[in-house]
Scaffold this motif. Structure first.
Motif, PDB file in Angstrom:
ATOM      1  N   ARG B  38       0.866  -1.177   0.000  1.00  0.00           N
ATOM      2  CA  ARG B  38       0.000   0.000   0.000  1.00  0.00           C
ATOM      3  C   ARG B  38       0.901   1.225   0.000  1.00  0.00           C
ATOM      4  O   ARG B  38       1.797   1.349   0.817  1.00  0.00           O
ATOM      5  N   GLY B  43      -2.455   6.038  -1.191  1.00  0.00           N
ATOM      6  CA  GLY B  43      -3.446   5.163  -0.569  1.00  0.00           C
ATOM      7  C   GLY B  43      -3.837   3.994  -1.457  1.00  0.00           C
ATOM      8  O   GLY B  43      -4.587   3.122  -1.049  1.00  0.00           O
ATOM      9  N   HIS B  44      -3.331   3.953  -2.686  1.00  0.00           N
ATOM     10  CA  HIS B  44      -3.644   2.834  -3.577  1.00  0.00           C
ATOM     11  C   HIS B  44      -2.801   1.616  -3.205  1.00  0.00           C
ATOM     12  O   HIS B  44      -1.714   1.752  -2.645  1.00  0.00           O
ATOM     13  N   CYS B  45      -3.335   0.421  -3.511  1.00  0.00           N
ATOM     14  CA  CYS B  45      -2.618  -0.823  -3.188  1.00  0.00           C
ATOM     15  C   CYS B  45      -2.278  -1.574  -4.477  1.00  0.00           C
ATOM     16  O   CYS B  45      -3.079  -1.614  -5.417  1.00  0.00           O
ATOM     17  N   TRP B  61      -7.734   0.560  -5.856  1.00  0.00           N
ATOM     18  CA  TRP B  61      -7.697   2.002  -5.592  1.00  0.00           C
ATOM     19  C   TRP B  61      -8.029   2.287  -4.140  1.00  0.00           C
ATOM     20  O   TRP B  61      -8.668   1.491  -3.452  1.00  0.00           O
ATOM     21  N   LYS B  62      -7.606   3.436  -3.734  1.00  0.00           N
ATOM     22  CA  LYS B  62      -7.750   3.861  -2.338  1.00  0.00           C
ATOM     23  C   LYS B  62      -9.199   3.711  -1.835  1.00  0.00           C
ATOM     24  O   LYS B  62      -9.450   3.233  -0.736  1.00  0.00           O
ATOM     25  N   SER B  63     -10.143   4.123  -2.693  1.00  0.00           N
ATOM     26  CA  SER B  63     -11.553   4.138  -2.260  1.00  0.00           C
ATOM     27  C   SER B  63     -12.023   2.738  -1.850  1.00  0.00           C
ATOM     28  O   SER B  63     -12.829   2.587  -0.940  1.00  0.00           O
ATOM     29  N   HIS B  64     -11.529   1.712  -2.541  1.00  0.00           N
ATOM     30  CA  HIS B  64     -11.902   0.343  -2.178  1.00  0.00           C
ATOM     31  C   HIS B  64     -11.047  -0.167  -1.030  1.00  0.00           C
ATOM     32  O   HIS B  64     -11.535  -0.867  -0.145  1.00  0.00           O
ATOM     33  N   ALA B  65      -9.750   0.180  -1.077  1.00  0.00           N
ATOM     34  CA  ALA B  65      -8.818  -0.301  -0.053  1.00  0.00           C
ATOM     35  C   ALA B  65      -9.253   0.169   1.332  1.00  0.00           C
ATOM     36  O   ALA B  65      -9.096  -0.539   2.330  1.00  0.00           O
ATOM     37  N   GLU B  66      -9.845   1.374   1.389  1.00  0.00           N
ATOM     38  CA  GLU B  66     -10.293   1.922   2.677  1.00  0.00           C
ATOM     39  C   GLU B  66     -11.367   1.062   3.326  1.00  0.00           C
ATOM     40  O   GLU B  66     -11.549   1.093   4.531  1.00  0.00           O
ATOM     41  N   LYS B  67     -12.090   0.318   2.488  1.00  0.00           N
ATOM     42  CA  LYS B  67     -13.194  -0.478   3.042  1.00  0.00           C
ATOM     43  C   LYS B  67     -12.735  -1.845   3.534  1.00  0.00           C
ATOM     44  O   LYS B  67     -13.526  -2.566   4.152  1.00  0.00           O
ATOM     45  N   LEU B  71      -5.676  -5.206   6.126  1.00  0.00           N
ATOM     46  CA  LEU B  71      -5.052  -5.401   4.815  1.00  0.00           C
ATOM     47  C   LEU B  71      -4.530  -6.838   4.724  1.00  0.00           C
ATOM     48  O   LEU B  71      -3.960  -7.360   5.680  1.00  0.00           O
TER      49      LEU B  71
END
Lengths: 73, 400
Positions: B38, B43-45, B61-67, B71
């Motif tokens: 990450r 914030g992208h993985c 992408w960050k938006s999905h990784a945040e959910k 990790l």
């Protein structure tokens, strides 16, 4: 659905019963109108009760469009 | 083909090709994470999936990784969901992942979680969207297996609780590969047949048996319902995607039927209450009238001629008494006046003169007061009045 369902008939009667009660509760009606409304209300309540007493579940089935439905457990 | 493509053109073409493939657009891939990084700045993985024979690069992408809760780490066996696309700068085919879950939980569970998260994000489960059930539905569609125990249970309960309603059975397959299409079809058939409540139900079964109720198309068909819809799928402990979408989730088909209609006894109680109000209002109205009547009667009584005469008589008596009183008053006054006058008269009376030694002489025969000697002829008797009494005297002769 042109013919009213049992519930529709019931609700029609019930709504009229409510209206009769509301008018009576408002008061200030001539005596003959009071008595007429009372009799009407009694008749409506009895008709509602009769619908409840004689109701029988009506069941229809849509024809199964999907083949193989009979195989379903 | 005689025309050469530029590298960019080919990349673009390949990219479009991948995008247009329905399988590659929402796919689950299972494999071992050989790498997962990450980047703090973006914030992208970025990760790599592999198995014994192949390797696949991936990005999240960050938006999905945040959910993601925790990790994943290199070495984890995972299921990744997303679409496959081309990264033209490197010429790599890679997985654009929107969800990564441990493979141990099973693919079904992973699919469930992914769909749930996606539909939730889309607002299909939104609580504001939940509609209240009709108090007394007219026609209820039962979307369920036509020979199922669930259907029999629901019919029994509806017939017992509220036989006033009409029931429309919209039969469908409730398990197997074709079940989702069949359910969607039955739902839409129900929607277009004038019902005001829909129950989508199926009896208990394994998670695979209930799987059709976790289908995205079925979930969207439930969401599209123009009328409130209750789900009763499986047992109490089973929750399916359609349960989240429905206006009301019942734990079982029987419970769904119970929730759908009021009990006849409750309706009868409502009618009884209306009757009581009818009676009360009429009684009140008649009572008021009775009151008015009594008031009118009192008013008539007040104007009754007999009572009026009585009242007049009393008034006359009253007047008479007042007259009497005033007359009596004036008599007394007169008496007082008289006493005064008498006193004054007394002062003038001959009595006072007599008291001084004078006398009054009358002829005894006729009481004539004598003022001259010639008025008496002897032997006329004379009455002489002195202060304290009278004397009788006889005339002898006129005095010389």
């Amino acid at each position: 659905m042109s013919t009213p369902t049992a519930v529709e008939s019931y609700e029609t009667l019930y709504v009229r019963l409510q209206q009769v009660v509301a008018r009576l509760e408002q008061g200030e009606l001539p005596l003959d109108e009071t008595l007429q409304l009372y009799e009407q209300g009694v008749r409506l309540a009895a008709a509602c009760q009769r619908l409840l007493d004689t109701a029988e579940l009506r069941v229809q089935q849509l024809s199964a469009a999907s083949p193989g439905l009979d195989l379903e457990a | 083909m005689y025309q050469a493509l530029s590298v960019s053109e080919l990349s673009l073409y390949l990219g479009e090709l991948l995008k247009s493939d329905p399988i590659l657009n929402g796919i689950w891939v299972q494999g071992e994470l050989s790498e997962f990084k990450r980047y703090a700045a973006s914030g992208h993985c970025y990760f790599t999936l592999k198995d014994s024979d192949a390797v696949l690069r991936g990005v999240m992408w960050k938006s999905h990784a945040e959910k993601l809760g925790a990790l994943p780490r290199a070495g984890d066996l995972v299921l990744a969901h997303g679409y496959v696309g081309l990264y033209p700068q490197r010429g790599d085919v890679q997985l654009y992942a929107d969800m990564i879950v441990p493979a141990g939980a099973g693919l079904l569970n992973a699919r469930f979680e992914e769909l749930k998260a996606r539909l939730n994000a889309e607002g299909l489960f939104s609580l504001e969207r939940k509609r209240p059930l009709p108090l007394l539905p007219r026609r209820i569609a039962l979307v369920t297996g036509p020979q199922s125990a669930a259907l029999q249970d629901m019919l029994t309960i509806l017939a017992r609780r509220c036989p006033l309603v009409e029931v429309l059975i919209a039969p469908c397959l409730v398990q197997g590969e074709r079940a989702p299409d069949s359910i969607v079809e039955a739902l839409y058939a129900a929607y277009s047949s004038g019902v005001d409540l829909v129950i989508l139900a199926r009896g208990g079964g394994s998670i695979e048996d209930l799987w059709a109720f976790n289908d995205e198309a079925v979930a969207r068909a439930v969401f599209a319902s123009p009328v409130p819809i209750i789900t009763g799928v499986g047992h109490e402990t089973d929750t399916t995607i359609v349960d989240y979408v429905a206006d009301l989730r019942a734990p079982t088909p029987s419970a769904a039927a119970e929730l759908a209609v009021p009990e006849l006894a409750d309706l009868a109680a409502i009618i009884g209450e209306a009757r009581a109000r009818l009676n009360a209002a009429t009684a009140a109205s008649l009572g008021l009238r009775r009151e008015q009547l009594a008031e009118a009667a009192r008013s008539v009584e007040r104007h009754d001629p007999v009572r009026r005469l009585g009242r007049d008589r009393q008034q006359i008596d009253d007047l008479a008494r007042r007259v009497e009183r005033s007359v009596a008053g004036s008599t007394q006054l007169r008496r007082a006046t008289l006493t005064g006058l008498a006193a004054r008269l007394g002062a003038l009376s001959p009595q006072a003169t007599l008291a001084r030694g004078y006398a009054v002489v009358r002829r005894a025969a006729d009481g004539q007061v004598l003022t001259s000697p010639g008025q008496a002829t002897p032997p006329d008797r004379l009455r002489i009045t002195l202060r304290d009494g009278d004397l009788l005297a006889e005339t002898v002769a006129p005095a010389e």
